[in-house]
Scaffold this active site. Structure first.
Site, PDB file in Angstrom:
ATOM      1  CG  ASP A  37      -1.776  -1.245   1.306  1.00 56.37           C
ATOM      2  OD1 ASP A  37      -2.312  -1.670   0.274  1.00 56.37           O
ATOM      3  OD2 ASP A  37      -1.842  -1.829   2.402  1.00 56.37           O
ATOM      4  CD  GLU A  38       4.763  -0.359   0.013  1.00 58.88           C
ATOM      5  OE1 GLU A  38       4.001  -0.729  -0.913  1.00 58.88           O
ATOM      6  OE2 GLU A  38       5.300  -1.164   0.792  1.00 58.88           O
ATOM      7  CE  LYS A  40       2.965  -2.465  -4.477  1.00 59.83           C
ATOM      8  NZ  LYS A  40       2.665  -2.262  -3.067  1.00 59.83           N
ATOM      9  CB  ALA A  63      -2.481  -6.621  -5.185  1.00 58.76           C
ATOM     10  N   GLY A  64      -4.254  -4.296  -4.204  1.00 52.61           N
ATOM     11  CA  GLY A  64      -5.177  -3.235  -4.597  1.00 52.61           C
ATOM     12  C   GLY A  64      -4.380  -2.006  -4.958  1.00 52.61           C
ATOM     13  CG  HIS A  65      -1.631  -1.630  -7.580  1.00 51.63           C
ATOM     14  ND1 HIS A  65      -0.893  -2.267  -8.533  1.00 51.63           N
ATOM     15  CD2 HIS A  65      -1.055  -1.931  -6.403  1.00 51.63           C
ATOM     16  CE1 HIS A  65       0.083  -2.940  -7.942  1.00 51.63           C
ATOM     17  NE2 HIS A  65       0.000  -2.756  -6.654  1.00 51.63           N
ATOM     18  CD  GLN A 247       0.483  -8.914  -2.240  1.00 55.10           C
ATOM     19  OE1 GLN A 247       1.245  -9.591  -2.900  1.00 55.10           O
ATOM     20  NE2 GLN A 247      -0.770  -8.730  -2.599  1.00 55.10           N
ATOM     21  NE  ARG A 326      -8.061  -6.460   6.049  1.00 55.58           N
ATOM     22  CZ  ARG A 326      -7.127  -7.403   6.119  1.00 55.58           C
ATOM     23  NH1 ARG A 326      -6.969  -8.097   7.217  1.00 55.58           N
ATOM     24  NH2 ARG A 326      -6.341  -7.655   5.080  1.00 55.58           N
ATOM     25  N   PRO A 327      -9.201  -0.610   7.984  1.00 53.37           N
ATOM     26  CG  PRO A 327      -9.759   0.006  10.170  1.00 53.37           C
ATOM     27  CD  PRO A 327     -10.133  -0.932   9.067  1.00 53.37           C
ATOM     28  NE  ARG A 328      -4.012   0.687   3.057  1.00 53.45           N
ATOM     29  CZ  ARG A 328      -4.172   1.460   1.981  1.00 53.45           C
ATOM     30  NH1 ARG A 328      -3.794   2.708   2.011  1.00 53.45           N
ATOM     31  NH2 ARG A 328      -4.698   0.958   0.886  1.00 53.45           N
ATOM     32  CB  SER A 436       3.956  10.821  -4.907  1.00 51.24           C
ATOM     33  OG  SER A 436       2.570  10.959  -4.760  1.00 51.24           O
ATOM     34  CB  VAL A 437       3.405  16.379  -3.111  1.00 48.27           C
ATOM     35  CG1 VAL A 437       4.829  16.399  -2.595  1.00 48.27           C
ATOM     36  CG2 VAL A 437       3.354  16.853  -4.557  1.00 48.27           C
ATOM     37  N   GLY A 438       0.622  14.089  -3.666  1.00 44.26           N
ATOM     38  CA  GLY A 438      -0.846  14.074  -3.719  1.00 44.26           C
ATOM     39  C   GLY A 438      -1.324  12.918  -4.564  1.00 44.26           C
TER      40      GLY A 438
END
Ligand code: IMP
Length: 455
Positions: A37-38, A40, A63-65, A247, A326-328, A436-438
């Site tokens: 969840d960085e 990517k 995964a979720g992008h 991941q 789910r909350p991280r 990345s700023v947004g």
């Protein structure tokens, strides 16, 4: 705005002799360097312009992008992020586990948004198929586990599918479209029904499952090909490939916080085994890190914040899992994790995301080591026990307390923000190349000269 790509092109063009194919951008692996969840998907989408191919090589629809383009928001689970860029070919490699229902749904969804997958999406005939018994085993095993043993899986059947692959009883995408499939499936269902009974899970009717899977096989057949040959031919022609990790390093089955990990190699090495492209064809590894750290699911997380700051990071960073909602869990940047990631993956430079989430923090902390039972750990300990009991050793820096989302150049960042990036570079020994700023595609900038980091 991607300012620094032109110098890269120049370097490559100058270096290319007459017999060498000109490559616009090197074959690149992009991995998550923390617990997933960085961001990517966003970075991949931004650098895809320079690549003709994007390849998923491990994981599945766990995964979720998330990618935001204009006012459209796309959440991709199985499709490579390159699918959103016209003209980019996408591969789901042999190392991925594929749920045909999830794949079909995602193809239908992007097609409905006007994105064509025809002749540009290819699924490996060697990729393993997630079956309903895998999902049930995942769900019921997790459900029955004692609290301390729960992994917090996404319940998508990922672990049991990889387990069957290793046990050599898996079914592959190529099997799905083979005449032997009905009998293979009946055998597998017969055996797995016994496991499901033992777990008190509902058992499956082989003919019902067969009917479903044959329908998906019919619609997915055009996509199922030998992607090993396809990718290596593309590489030989000088087309460049981006390998999209899912991941993160700390969820890697070998290098992560085992057993609180996923079941595949999310590290750079997985790109070769998961695609069939050999190691010497990989020219660059980019590690994506958040400006802080998050984790979903169970397992140790040394810099986790259980206070108001953790809650604020979650709120400002919109830290909810894009697959499960789910909350991280949130915490400070962990340089022990980042250094370890740099070593295990051979990271050439960082793509640092969500810098803007720290805009309102008066003080920012970086964990530089762990302390446990009188011992200081500067390198990642293998033991989950140590990671759970340890106390991070923090360095503190002043925050910048000003919005950064509009910024497009490193030089325009407030001084404390530049100092933070510089300090992260010093501690991890890796340069920050992309910031990345947004969430938007254009709130990303490339720091000048970053491509000169590799000889
Ligand atoms: P599984 O991959 O569903 O077996 O889950 C194993 C662990 O990996 C759990 O802690 C999940 O929350 C975590 N996980 C799996 N996929 C992702 C992801 O894309 N981002 C973050 N965590 C993930």
């Amino acid at each position: 705005m991607l300012m620094a790509l032109e110098p890269l092109r120049a370097v490559l063009l100058m270096g290319a002799g007459p017999e060498i194919q000109v490559r616009f951008m090197a074959n690149t692996i992009l991995i998550g360097a923390q617990w997933g969840d960085e961001g990517k998907g966003k970075i991949i989408d931004v650098i895809t312009t320079e690549h003709q191919w994007v390849v998923r090589y491990q994981g599945g629809n766990n995964a979720g992008h998330t990618v935001e383009i204009g006012d459209q928001r796309y959440v991709l689970h199985l499709l490579p992020s390159g699918i959103l860029r016209e003209g980019c070919s996408c591969v789901i490699g042999n190392g991925v586990v594929v749920d045909p229902a999830a794949l079909k749904k995602e193809i239908d969804e992007v097609e409905a948004q006007g994105i064509s997958t025809k002749d540009r999406l290819f699924v490996s005939d060697r990729a393993h198929v997630i079956m309903p018994y895998h999902r049930l085993i995942d769900e019921y095993r997790e459900g029955r586990a004692a609290i301390k043993d729960k992994i917090g899986t996404t319940k998508r059947g990922i672990g049991p599918t990889y387990a069957d692959k290793a046990a050599r009883v898996g079914l592959r995408m190529g099997d799905l479209i083979d005449a032997s499939f009905p009998n293979q499936l009946r055998k597998r269902i017969h055996e797995n029904n016994r496991i499901l009974e033992a777990l008190n899970a509902p058992t499956l009717d082989a003919e019902e499952v067969l009917e479903q899977y044959q329908a998906w096989a019919t619609s997915l057949q055009p996509y199922i090909v030998d992607t090993v040959t396809l990718l290596n031919e593309a590489d030989r022609k000088g087309e460049s490939i981006l390998f999209e990790g899912a991941q993160g390093v700390m969820l890697d089955i070998d290098f992560g916080t085992y057993p609180f990990v996923t079941s595949s190699n999310a590290t750079a090495g997985g790109a070769c085994t998961g695609s069939g492209v050999p190691p010497h064809r990989i020219e660059r590894v980019i590690g994506v890190v958040k400006a802080y750290t998050t984790r979903v699911g169970e397992g140790p997380f040394p810099t986790e914040l259980h206070d108001a700051t953790g809650m604020e990071l979650a709120k400002v960073g919109n830290e909810f899992g894009s697959t499960t909602g789910r909350p991280r869990r949130c915490g400070w940047f962990d340089a022990v994790v980042a250094r370890y990631s740099a070593v295990v993956n051979g990271i050439d430079f960082w793509a640092l995301t969500k810098m803007d989430v720290l805009d309102n923090q008066p003080v920012i902390r970086i964990a530089v080591a762990y302390e446990c039972a009188g011992r200081t750990y500067r390198d990642m300990p293998a033991s989950v026990g140590v990671l759970e009991a340890c106390r991070p050793v923090y360095e503190e820096m002043p925050g910048w307390m000003t919005p950064t989302t509009h910024i497009q150049r490193f030089e325009d960042l407030p001084e404390p923000a530049r100092a933070y990036l510089t300090r992260l570079e010093e501690i991890t020994g890796v340069r920050v190349g992309i910031v990345s700023v947004g969430p938007q595609r254009d709130s990303t900038f490339i720091i000048e000269d970053v491509y000169a980091t590799r000889s």
